[in-house]
Design an enzyme around this catalytic site. Structure first.
Site, short mmCIF file in Angstrom:
data_model
loop_
_atom_site.label_atom_id
_atom_site.label_comp_id
_atom_site.label_asym_id
_atom_site.label_seq_id
_atom_site.Cartn_x
_atom_site.Cartn_y
_atom_site.Cartn_z
N ARG A 1 -3.03 -1.41 -14.91
CA ARG A 1 -2.59 -1.08 -13.55
C ARG A 1 -2.40 0.42 -13.36
O ARG A 1 -2.12 0.88 -12.25
CB ARG A 1 -1.24 -1.79 -13.24
CG ARG A 1 -1.31 -3.30 -13.21
CD ARG A 1 0.05 -3.93 -13.04
NE ARG A 1 0.46 -4.05 -11.65
CZ ARG A 1 0.46 -5.20 -10.96
NH1 ARG A 1 0.11 -6.33 -11.51
NH2 ARG A 1 0.84 -5.22 -9.70
N TYR B 1 -4.06 2.74 -10.63
CA TYR B 1 -3.47 2.65 -9.29
C TYR B 1 -2.08 3.30 -9.28
O TYR B 1 -1.81 4.19 -8.46
CB TYR B 1 -3.38 1.17 -8.91
CG TYR B 1 -2.86 0.91 -7.51
CD1 TYR B 1 -3.65 1.19 -6.40
CD2 TYR B 1 -1.60 0.35 -7.30
CE1 TYR B 1 -3.20 0.92 -5.10
CE2 TYR B 1 -1.14 0.08 -6.02
CZ TYR B 1 -1.94 0.37 -4.92
OH TYR B 1 -1.48 0.10 -3.66
N ASN C 1 -4.70 -15.70 -1.93
CA ASN C 1 -5.13 -16.72 -2.91
C ASN C 1 -4.54 -18.09 -2.57
O ASN C 1 -5.26 -19.08 -2.45
CB ASN C 1 -4.63 -16.35 -4.32
CG ASN C 1 -5.70 -15.64 -5.13
OD1 ASN C 1 -6.71 -15.21 -4.58
ND2 ASN C 1 -5.48 -15.52 -6.41
N GLN D 1 8.57 -15.16 -11.31
CA GLN D 1 8.58 -13.74 -10.94
C GLN D 1 8.73 -13.66 -9.42
O GLN D 1 8.31 -14.57 -8.69
CB GLN D 1 7.32 -13.01 -11.43
CG GLN D 1 6.02 -13.34 -10.73
CD GLN D 1 5.32 -14.55 -11.34
OE1 GLN D 1 5.95 -15.48 -11.79
NE2 GLN D 1 3.99 -14.54 -11.31
N ARG E 1 8.65 -11.51 -5.55
CA ARG E 1 8.13 -10.45 -4.69
C ARG E 1 8.82 -10.60 -3.34
O ARG E 1 9.38 -11.66 -3.02
CB ARG E 1 6.61 -10.58 -4.47
CG ARG E 1 5.74 -10.36 -5.70
CD ARG E 1 5.76 -8.92 -6.17
NE ARG E 1 4.81 -8.70 -7.27
CZ ARG E 1 5.08 -8.92 -8.56
NH1 ARG E 1 6.25 -9.39 -8.92
NH2 ARG E 1 4.16 -8.66 -9.48
N PRO F 1 4.80 -7.00 -12.82
CA PRO F 1 6.25 -6.82 -12.66
C PRO F 1 6.97 -8.16 -12.48
O PRO F 1 6.48 -9.04 -11.77
CB PRO F 1 6.37 -5.96 -11.40
CG PRO F 1 5.05 -5.27 -11.29
CD PRO F 1 4.04 -6.25 -11.83
P1 NAD Z 1 -7.49 -2.54 1.70
O1 NAD Z 1 -8.25 -2.58 0.42
O2 NAD Z 1 -7.69 -3.64 2.67
O3 NAD Z 1 -7.75 -1.16 2.45
C1 NAD Z 1 -8.07 0.02 1.79
C2 NAD Z 1 -9.22 0.67 2.56
O4 NAD Z 1 -9.56 1.91 1.92
C3 NAD Z 1 -10.48 -0.19 2.55
O5 NAD Z 1 -10.98 -0.29 3.86
C4 NAD Z 1 -11.44 0.57 1.64
O6 NAD Z 1 -12.79 0.34 1.96
C5 NAD Z 1 -10.99 1.99 1.85
N1 NAD Z 1 -11.32 2.88 0.72
C6 NAD Z 1 -11.14 2.63 -0.60
N2 NAD Z 1 -11.57 3.69 -1.31
C7 NAD Z 1 -12.01 4.60 -0.42
C8 NAD Z 1 -12.58 5.89 -0.54
N3 NAD Z 1 -12.79 6.48 -1.73
N4 NAD Z 1 -12.94 6.56 0.59
C9 NAD Z 1 -12.77 6.00 1.81
N5 NAD Z 1 -12.24 4.77 1.98
C10 NAD Z 1 -11.87 4.09 0.87
O7 NAD Z 1 -5.95 -2.42 1.30
P2 NAD Z 1 -4.65 -2.42 2.22
O8 NAD Z 1 -3.80 -3.51 1.76
O9 NAD Z 1 -5.00 -2.31 3.63
O10 NAD Z 1 -3.97 -1.04 1.73
C11 NAD Z 1 -4.03 0.14 2.50
C12 NAD Z 1 -3.19 1.21 1.82
O11 NAD Z 1 -1.84 0.78 1.72
C13 NAD Z 1 -3.65 1.54 0.40
O12 NAD Z 1 -3.54 2.93 0.19
C14 NAD Z 1 -2.66 0.81 -0.46
O13 NAD Z 1 -2.49 1.44 -1.71
C15 NAD Z 1 -1.40 0.86 0.38
N6 NAD Z 1 -0.50 -0.26 0.07
C16 NAD Z 1 -0.78 -1.53 0.49
C17 NAD Z 1 0.08 -2.56 0.15
C18 NAD Z 1 -0.14 -3.99 0.61
O14 NAD Z 1 0.65 -4.87 0.25
N7 NAD Z 1 -1.15 -4.29 1.39
C19 NAD Z 1 1.22 -2.30 -0.64
C20 NAD Z 1 1.43 -1.00 -1.08
C21 NAD Z 1 0.58 0.02 -0.70
N1 UDP Z 2 0.07 -14.36 -8.53
C1 UDP Z 2 0.03 -15.72 -8.78
N2 UDP Z 2 -1.11 -16.39 -8.46
C2 UDP Z 2 -2.18 -15.80 -7.88
C3 UDP Z 2 -2.13 -14.40 -7.61
C4 UDP Z 2 -0.99 -13.71 -7.96
O1 UDP Z 2 0.99 -16.32 -9.29
O2 UDP Z 2 -3.17 -16.50 -7.61
C5 UDP Z 2 1.32 -13.63 -8.84
C6 UDP Z 2 1.10 -12.34 -9.64
O3 UDP Z 2 1.10 -12.62 -11.03
C7 UDP Z 2 2.29 -11.51 -9.21
C8 UDP Z 2 2.55 -11.96 -7.76
O4 UDP Z 2 1.86 -13.20 -7.61
O5 UDP Z 2 3.42 -11.84 -9.99
C9 UDP Z 2 2.04 -10.97 -6.72
O6 UDP Z 2 0.70 -10.65 -7.04
P1 UDP Z 2 -0.20 -9.72 -6.11
O7 UDP Z 2 -1.45 -9.45 -6.88
O8 UDP Z 2 -0.31 -10.32 -4.77
O9 UDP Z 2 0.64 -8.38 -5.93
P2 UDP Z 2 1.34 -7.36 -6.95
O10 UDP Z 2 1.38 -7.96 -8.34
O11 UDP Z 2 0.52 -6.15 -6.88
O12 UDP Z 2 2.70 -7.23 -6.40
#
Ligand code: NAD
Ligand code: UDP
Length: 321
Positions: free
Chosen positions: A145, A148, A193, A212, A214, A277
């Protein structure tokens, strides 16, 4: 909230969160430039904006410099689900780090505000609970991880160095697990999922013992938080936690999804991914006091809306070759 129309750049604007942010900014009367390389995002997420007079799309990779004229930037470009960000980990780090350098350079040239979509992953597998912004985290620097987590941590460093060194107006949001319509159906995140599995009658894949935790924030609430942060007083830089503090175990989430979908799918247990986590819950006191923000949409309601989206999506996918 806004006093005039702005031209706003949303990187990652064709993704899940970015496309909802584009929608909201357009609703508020702004011009939106959506920049995305379509790695995990899709044109489908923004196809309803085709032909909108205040919307533009540019296919571009943020690891390369970008020369556009805009008033404000939301930097969301980065794959967000473990399946996607681990697919090409080197590119993930580049997207966060080189992407931040390019976007901050653009903001510096234009002297404009820039907001970074950071993440709760900067806290790693947290040793304190719930997580406050003061906590420095417990992150493995060399695990699956890390591309990221460490990429996002370095991006935060860059944002604060640009503020100290170049007096840039920065905003850093630490986003906790967010869900809703337009999540990628196959990105491996737990909400998508479970819903897809429940709707297609497949087994529900519970990782580990399912205990776990969230905390899940509905996308509309999150977008509201991002816009409030962007428009906050210049002294407010963050980092600021944005998420829903109500915490659930993954077993509880599975039960809710099964009940909303009225599915007869059964849970099956799989091993827990490395560095997963054990618990995660935001302390949102700062967002409450500084932004007057807190989530409004409870998990049952948000899940119901998300299930409605995936019902259509699953039907469409079945029809696709
Ligand atoms: P997502 O994957 O749907 O969106 C990310 C977008 O970025 C996509 O459209 C992808 O094509 C684009 N992208 C990736 N690499 C790129 C690059 N090199 N150049 C241009 N575009 C690029 O994910 P999301 O859930 O919409 O997340 C958006 C942002 O929010 C991300 O930065 C992510 O880290 C952050 N974030 C999301 C969550 C969540 O739960 N969804 C939680 C924490 C942080
Ligand atoms: N998880 C799960 N089944 C799935 C996908 C995820 O039990 O099919 C669990 C995963 O192990 C984690 C939590 O759900 O503990 C959230 O996972 P997700 O990938 O959505 O987000 P993140 O781990 O980045 O918070």
């Amino acid at each position: 909230m806004y006093d005039s129309r702005k031209k706003i750049l949303v990187t990652g604007g064709a993704g899940f969160l970015g496309s909802h942010l584009c929608d909201r900014l357009l609703e508020q009367g702004h011009e939106v430039l959506c920049v995305d390389n379509l790695f995990t995002g899709t044109k489908r997420n923004i196809e309803h904006l085709n032909g909108h007079p205040r919307f533009d799309f540019l296919r571009h990779d943020v690891t390369l410099p970008l020369f556009v004229e805009i008033d404000e930037i939301y930097n969301l470009a980065c794959p967000a689900s473990p399946v996607h960000y681990q697919h090409d980990p080197v590119q993930t780090t580049k997207t966060s780090v080189h992407g931040a350098i390019n976007i901050l350079g653009l903001a510096k040239r234009l002297k404009c505000r820039v907001l970074q979509a950071s993440t709760s992953e900067v806290y790693g597998d947290p040793a304190i609970h719930p997580q406050t912004e003061e906590y420095w985290g417990n992150v493995n620097p060399i695990g699956p991880r890390s591309c990221y987590d460490e990429g996002k941590r370095c991006a935060e460093t860059l944002f604060f160095d640009y503020q100290r060194q170049h007096s840039l107006q920065i905003k850093v949001a630490r986003i906790f697990n967010t869900y809703g319509p337009r999540m990628h159906h196959a990105d491996g995140r737990v909400v998508s999922n479970f819903i897809v599995q429940a709707l297609t009658g497949e087994s529900i894949t519970l990782y580990g013992d399912g205990r776990q935790t969230r905390s899940f924030c509905y996308v509309d609430d999150l977008v509201d938080g991002l816009i409030r942060l962007m428009n906050s007083d210049p002294v407010v830089t963050g980092p600021i936690n944005l998420g829903n503090p109500v915490e659930f175990t993954m077993s509880e989430l599975a039960e809710k999804v099964l009940s909303i979908t009225r599915s007869s799918s059964r849970p099956v247990f799989h091993s827990l991914p490395l560095d997963d986590p054990k618990q995660r819950q935001p302390d949102i006191s700062k967002a409450r006091s500084v932004l007057g923000w807190e989530p409004r949409i409870a998990l049952d309601e948000g899940l119901t809306r998300t299930v409605d989206y995936f019902r259509d999506r699953v039907t469409e996918l079945r029809g696709e070759p």
